[in-house]
Write a protein that holds these residues in place. Structure first.
Motif, PDB file in Angstrom:
ATOM      1  N   VAL A  64       0.852  -1.179   0.000  1.00 39.80           N
ATOM      2  CA  VAL A  64       0.000   0.000   0.000  1.00 39.80           C
ATOM      3  C   VAL A  64       0.892   1.236   0.000  1.00 39.80           C
ATOM      4  O   VAL A  64       1.842   1.328   0.793  1.00 39.80           O
ATOM      5  CB  VAL A  64      -0.938   0.039   1.228  1.00 39.80           C
ATOM      6  CG1 VAL A  64      -1.927   1.199   1.100  1.00 39.80           C
ATOM      7  CG2 VAL A  64      -1.688  -1.276   1.396  1.00 39.80           C
ATOM      8  N   THR A  65       0.598   2.176  -0.896  1.00 40.85           N
ATOM      9  CA  THR A  65       1.265   3.473  -0.909  1.00 40.85           C
ATOM     10  C   THR A  65       0.202   4.542  -0.674  1.00 40.85           C
ATOM     11  O   THR A  65      -0.988   4.235  -0.604  1.00 40.85           O
ATOM     12  CB  THR A  65       1.977   3.722  -2.251  1.00 40.85           C
ATOM     13  OG1 THR A  65       0.987   3.893  -3.284  1.00 40.85           O
ATOM     14  CG2 THR A  65       2.889   2.558  -2.623  1.00 40.85           C
ATOM     15  N   GLU A  66       0.630   5.779  -0.554  1.00 40.84           N
ATOM     16  CA  GLU A  66      -0.220   6.949  -0.294  1.00 40.84           C
ATOM     17  C   GLU A  66      -0.688   6.930   1.167  1.00 40.84           C
ATOM     18  O   GLU A  66      -1.322   5.993   1.624  1.00 40.84           O
ATOM     19  CB  GLU A  66      -1.419   7.043  -1.241  1.00 40.84           C
ATOM     20  CG  GLU A  66      -1.082   6.825  -2.706  1.00 40.84           C
ATOM     21  CD  GLU A  66       0.121   7.624  -3.187  1.00 40.84           C
ATOM     22  OE1 GLU A  66       0.267   8.804  -2.806  1.00 40.84           O
ATOM     23  OE2 GLU A  66       0.950   7.063  -3.922  1.00 40.84           O
ATOM     24  N   CYS A  67      -0.362   8.004   1.869  1.00 42.65           N
ATOM     25  CA  CYS A  67      -0.556   8.031   3.318  1.00 42.65           C
ATOM     26  C   CYS A  67      -1.998   7.801   3.756  1.00 42.65           C
ATOM     27  O   CYS A  67      -2.247   7.062   4.717  1.00 42.65           O
ATOM     28  CB  CYS A  67      -0.066   9.361   3.878  1.00 42.65           C
ATOM     29  SG  CYS A  67       1.713   9.459   3.976  1.00 42.65           S
ATOM     30  N   ALA A  68      -2.941   8.428   3.091  1.00 45.77           N
ATOM     31  CA  ALA A  68      -4.336   8.247   3.494  1.00 45.77           C
ATOM     32  C   ALA A  68      -4.757   6.799   3.303  1.00 45.77           C
ATOM     33  O   ALA A  68      -5.470   6.224   4.136  1.00 45.77           O
ATOM     34  CB  ALA A  68      -5.253   9.179   2.692  1.00 45.77           C
ATOM     35  N   ALA A  69      -4.304   6.179   2.203  1.00 47.87           N
ATOM     36  CA  ALA A  69      -4.621   4.777   1.948  1.00 47.87           C
ATOM     37  C   ALA A  69      -3.977   3.875   2.992  1.00 47.87           C
ATOM     38  O   ALA A  69      -4.593   2.907   3.454  1.00 47.87           O
ATOM     39  CB  ALA A  69      -4.161   4.376   0.546  1.00 47.87           C
ATOM     40  N   ILE A  70      -2.754   4.188   3.384  1.00 49.58           N
ATOM     41  CA  ILE A  70      -2.064   3.405   4.412  1.00 49.58           C
ATOM     42  C   ILE A  70      -2.830   3.480   5.730  1.00 49.58           C
ATOM     43  O   ILE A  70      -3.050   2.466   6.403  1.00 49.58           O
ATOM     44  CB  ILE A  70      -0.607   3.891   4.572  1.00 49.58           C
ATOM     45  CG1 ILE A  70       0.217   3.489   3.345  1.00 49.58           C
ATOM     46  CG2 ILE A  70       0.016   3.317   5.854  1.00 49.58           C
ATOM     47  CD1 ILE A  70       1.601   4.131   3.294  1.00 49.58           C
ATOM     48  N   CYS A  71      -3.264   4.683   6.101  1.00 52.21           N
ATOM     49  CA  CYS A  71      -4.022   4.838   7.352  1.00 52.21           C
ATOM     50  C   CYS A  71      -5.325   4.048   7.300  1.00 52.21           C
ATOM     51  O   CYS A  71      -5.669   3.330   8.246  1.00 52.21           O
ATOM     52  CB  CYS A  71      -4.309   6.314   7.609  1.00 52.21           C
ATOM     53  SG  CYS A  71      -2.856   7.277   8.096  1.00 52.21           S
ATOM     54  N   ALA A  72      -6.059   4.170   6.193  1.00 48.99           N
ATOM     55  CA  ALA A  72      -7.334   3.459   6.073  1.00 48.99           C
ATOM     56  C   ALA A  72      -7.117   1.949   6.051  1.00 48.99           C
ATOM     57  O   ALA A  72      -7.858   1.196   6.701  1.00 48.99           O
ATOM     58  CB  ALA A  72      -8.062   3.910   4.811  1.00 48.99           C
ATOM     59  N   TYR A  73      -6.093   1.497   5.337  1.00 53.84           N
ATOM     60  CA  TYR A  73      -5.820   0.063   5.245  1.00 53.84           C
ATOM     61  C   TYR A  73      -5.474  -0.514   6.614  1.00 53.84           C
ATOM     62  O   TYR A  73      -6.005  -1.562   7.013  1.00 53.84           O
ATOM     63  CB  TYR A  73      -4.673  -0.199   4.262  1.00 53.84           C
ATOM     64  CG  TYR A  73      -4.258  -1.654   4.240  1.00 53.84           C
ATOM     65  CD1 TYR A  73      -4.936  -2.574   3.446  1.00 53.84           C
ATOM     66  CD2 TYR A  73      -3.218  -2.111   5.044  1.00 53.84           C
ATOM     67  CE1 TYR A  73      -4.576  -3.913   3.448  1.00 53.84           C
ATOM     68  CE2 TYR A  73      -2.860  -3.449   5.057  1.00 53.84           C
ATOM     69  CZ  TYR A  73      -3.538  -4.342   4.258  1.00 53.84           C
ATOM     70  OH  TYR A  73      -3.189  -5.679   4.276  1.00 53.84           O
ATOM     71  N   LEU A  74      -4.581   0.135   7.335  1.00 56.39           N
ATOM     72  CA  LEU A  74      -4.151  -0.395   8.629  1.00 56.39           C
ATOM     73  C   LEU A  74      -5.299  -0.409   9.636  1.00 56.39           C
ATOM     74  O   LEU A  74      -5.400  -1.326  10.454  1.00 56.39           O
ATOM     75  CB  LEU A  74      -2.968   0.413   9.165  1.00 56.39           C
ATOM     76  CG  LEU A  74      -1.645   0.230   8.418  1.00 56.39           C
ATOM     77  CD1 LEU A  74      -0.599   1.219   8.916  1.00 56.39           C
ATOM     78  CD2 LEU A  74      -1.130  -1.209   8.560  1.00 56.39           C
TER      79      LEU A  74
END
Length: 206
Positions: A64-74
């Protein structure tokens, strides 16, 4: 450390957001510091993120890249951390995550680069005007203790990081609403741990 969860980062980057989120979920992870320049653009790292940017995470076989995506994924991958509302209540959660990733970051970046749209151009950019963005943001962070209500979430990690950096580096005008919100969201053990880890990494690799 657990090789099934890896953070690719640099302490002088938005990787600090991903680090904070990882400390919030509390799962073991390994850190790979990626240096700016040739290392970040080398084939080995481009295989992880073709943009040649940090942060990125690898969770098992998932990248996963992109900070918002990382936050949502985690938040979704580690539900025990309770960092996302129930699915039926995620309207505001998604709204503010992507408001920060889209209108807020774009408006501030454009202004910093001297590229604010004029009146006729404002209809062609997603954020309209930076004045509208900042007014919307000020109202939003004043409405509740956290951005989606009384409960801290991944949206606070992401949005809060933007506000904290903006206040620190002067790209965001200081106002009581922003200062108070940042004080609330940053008063967390996970934030302090993440900040300490990144500061240590900065000294080691500086």
């Amino acid at each position: 450390m657990n090789d099934s969860l890896i953070l690719y980062t640099n302490p002088m980057s938005r990787g600090r957001i991903a680090r904070w989120m990882l400390e919030e979920i509390g799962a073991p992870y390994r850190t790979e510091i990626v240096e700016f320049g040739p290392t970040m653009k080398a084939p080995e790292y481009l295989a992880i993120n073709p943009m040649g940017k940090v942060p990125a995470i690898r969770h098992g076989e998932t990248v996963v890249t992109e900070c918002a995506a990382i936050c949502a994924y985690l938040a979704d991958a580690f539900p025990d951390a309770d960092l996302a509302p129930p699915l039926a209540e995620r309207g505001a959660y998604y709204r503010w995550l992507f408001f920060a990733a889209g209108p807020l970051e774009a408006a501030i970046t454009d202004r910093d680069l001297g590229m604010e749209p004029n009146i006729t151009q404002q209809g062609r950019v997603g954020y309209g005007s930076i004045e509208a963005v900042l007014e919307t943001l000020e109202i939003a962070v004043s409405a509740h203790e956290y951005i989606v209500g009384p409960h801290f979430s991944a949206a606070d990690v992401y949005l809060g990081s933007h506000i904290g950096w903006g206040l620190q580096f002067g790209s965001l005008e200081s106002c009581p609403a922003f200062v108070d919100y940042w004080a609330r969201v940053s008063d967390r053990e996970a934030y302090r741990r993440a900040n300490s880890l990144d500061n240590e990494a900065m000294h080691r690799h500086g």
